[in-house]
Design an enzyme around this catalytic site. Structure first.
Site, mmCIF file in Angstrom:
data_model
loop_
_atom_site.group_PDB
_atom_site.id
_atom_site.type_symbol
_atom_site.label_atom_id
_atom_site.label_comp_id
_atom_site.label_asym_id
_atom_site.label_seq_id
_atom_site.Cartn_x
_atom_site.Cartn_y
_atom_site.Cartn_z
ATOM 1 N N LYS A 52 0.842 -1.204 0.000
ATOM 2 C CA LYS A 52 0.000 0.000 0.000
ATOM 3 C C LYS A 52 0.881 1.258 0.000
ATOM 4 O O LYS A 52 0.623 2.210 -0.732
ATOM 5 C CB LYS A 52 -0.944 -0.033 1.211
ATOM 6 C CG LYS A 52 -2.025 -1.104 1.036
ATOM 7 C CD LYS A 52 -2.753 -1.491 2.314
ATOM 8 C CE LYS A 52 -3.684 -2.673 2.002
ATOM 9 N NZ LYS A 52 -4.349 -3.229 3.184
ATOM 10 N N GLN A 96 -5.558 -1.893 9.512
ATOM 11 C CA GLN A 96 -5.252 -3.192 8.909
ATOM 12 C C GLN A 96 -5.749 -4.312 9.816
ATOM 13 O O GLN A 96 -5.519 -4.290 11.021
ATOM 14 C CB GLN A 96 -3.729 -3.306 8.696
ATOM 15 C CG GLN A 96 -3.266 -4.562 8.012
ATOM 16 C CD GLN A 96 -3.672 -4.639 6.543
ATOM 17 O OE1 GLN A 96 -3.569 -3.674 5.797
ATOM 18 N NE2 GLN A 96 -4.155 -5.799 6.126
ATOM 19 N N ASP A 119 -11.892 2.214 3.966
ATOM 20 C CA ASP A 119 -12.321 0.872 3.533
ATOM 21 C C ASP A 119 -13.816 0.649 3.793
ATOM 22 O O ASP A 119 -14.286 -0.493 3.729
ATOM 23 C CB ASP A 119 -11.472 -0.209 4.227
ATOM 24 C CG ASP A 119 -11.373 -1.484 3.387
ATOM 25 O OD1 ASP A 119 -11.875 -1.491 2.237
ATOM 26 O OD2 ASP A 119 -10.810 -2.479 3.874
#
Ligand code: NAD
Length: 284
Positions: A52, A96, A119
């Protein structure tokens, strides 16, 4: 022999559009910035965070990594997220997963400001997905819809079967497919007779994390098959990454199939950057 839906190539084309949007945001005086929080010592997470970071740098997006110890307290993590929520230079926050075992993902993720939830995992954004309101949606399902667009002119009316119902992949994906007017079936670990149901799918998507689970007996001739699974296995003493689908068997039957690696993975990371820009645009 199926058409291979190469996520790496599709993502690389998508980068060009993302770069244009980076230029537009920067011209408005906004420097797009994503905070990547990696708590704990999961080796796969370290790898994903590195990918990322690398893509963000390539596209001209600033990324800041917060590497936290395995025994990080809930209080510390909450304070970090709150400070990022209040930092107007940070547009996007990624937590994460998995988190260390003593921390509850749902509780922590809901501390993220929904306007920085890159997200689409906060209860607010998942609710908006359900009601059909505009919001930031989870990256993996968005990447999968993009992949489907490369092989279908219109998916309305098609029967899509999604195996797996996690809040990060299976559920939001089923909802996005429903919003795109597919007939959707969600399957999970309590479902019975999986092969028979899957064999009725025009679009079959597996997101379960079980290596080589989906064989020919699951697939209708001419179907599109998307493999989300990322599984590390050891065969003949060699470690390798495989999906949920027996690629070599299924590619003989399907009309289109995504591989692992170079399938859904690169699309997920590309959509993380695309969502970061959508959030940065809100500040323009
Ligand atoms: P998860 O463990 O949260 O959920 C797995 C789901 O699969 C559950 O809903 C469970 O009911 C279902 N399931 C498990 N075994 C089953 C079985 N035998 N039959 C039917 N259903 C079964 O996992 P997740 O976070 O959704 O991830 C799933 C897989 O996708 C993992 O391999 C993960 O690494 C991968 N993944 C890939 C990407 C990507 O970008 N390629 C992104 C996210 C997750």
């Amino acid at each position: 022999m199926a058409h291979i839906i190469n996520g790496k190539e599709i993502a690389e084309k998508f980068y060009e559009q993302i770069k244009v949007r980076v230029g537009e945001v920067r011209r408005q005086g906004v420097e797009p910035c994503i905070a990547l929080i990696n708590a704990g010592d999961d080796p796969a997470s370290a790898l994903y965070i590195a990918k990322k970071e690398k893509l963000a740098a390539y596209l001209g997006i600033t990324s800041i990594v917060y590497k936290l110890d395995n025994d990080v307290s809930e209080n510390y993590l909450s304070e970090l997220i709150n400070s990022l929520n209040n930092n107007n230079k940070v547009h996007a926050i990624l937590l994460q997963s998995p988190l260390p075992k003593h921390l509850q993902f749902r509780k922590i993720v809901d501390i993220i400001d929904p306007n920085k939830d890159v997200d689409g995992l906060t209860t607010t954004n998942q609710g908006k997905l359900l009601t059909g309101e505009p919001a930031i949606f989870p990256c993996t399902p968005l990447g999968i819809l993009h992949m489907l667009d490369t092989v279908h002119q219109n998916i309305a009316g098609l029967h899509a079967v999604v195996i797996g119902r996690s809040t990060i992949v299976g559920r939001p994906l089923a909802q996005l497919l429903l919003n795109a007017n597919c007939s959707v079936t969600s399957l999970h670990s309590y479902s019975r007779d999986l092969p028979a149901i899957c064999k009725t799918a025009d679009i079959l998507i597996s997101a379960i994390g079980k290596p080589l689970f989906v064989g020919r007996e699951f697939v209708k001739s001419g179907a599109t098959v998307i493999d989300v699974g990322i599984n590390r296995i050891e065969k003949d003493g060699i470690k390798k990454t495989v999906g949920d689908v027996k690629f070599d068997d299924v590619k003989e039957l399907a009309a289109a199939i995504s591989p692992v690696p170079n399938g859904v993975g690169p699309m997920t990371v590309a959509y993380l950057m695309s969502n970061t820009l959508s959030l940065a645009f809100r500040c323009c």
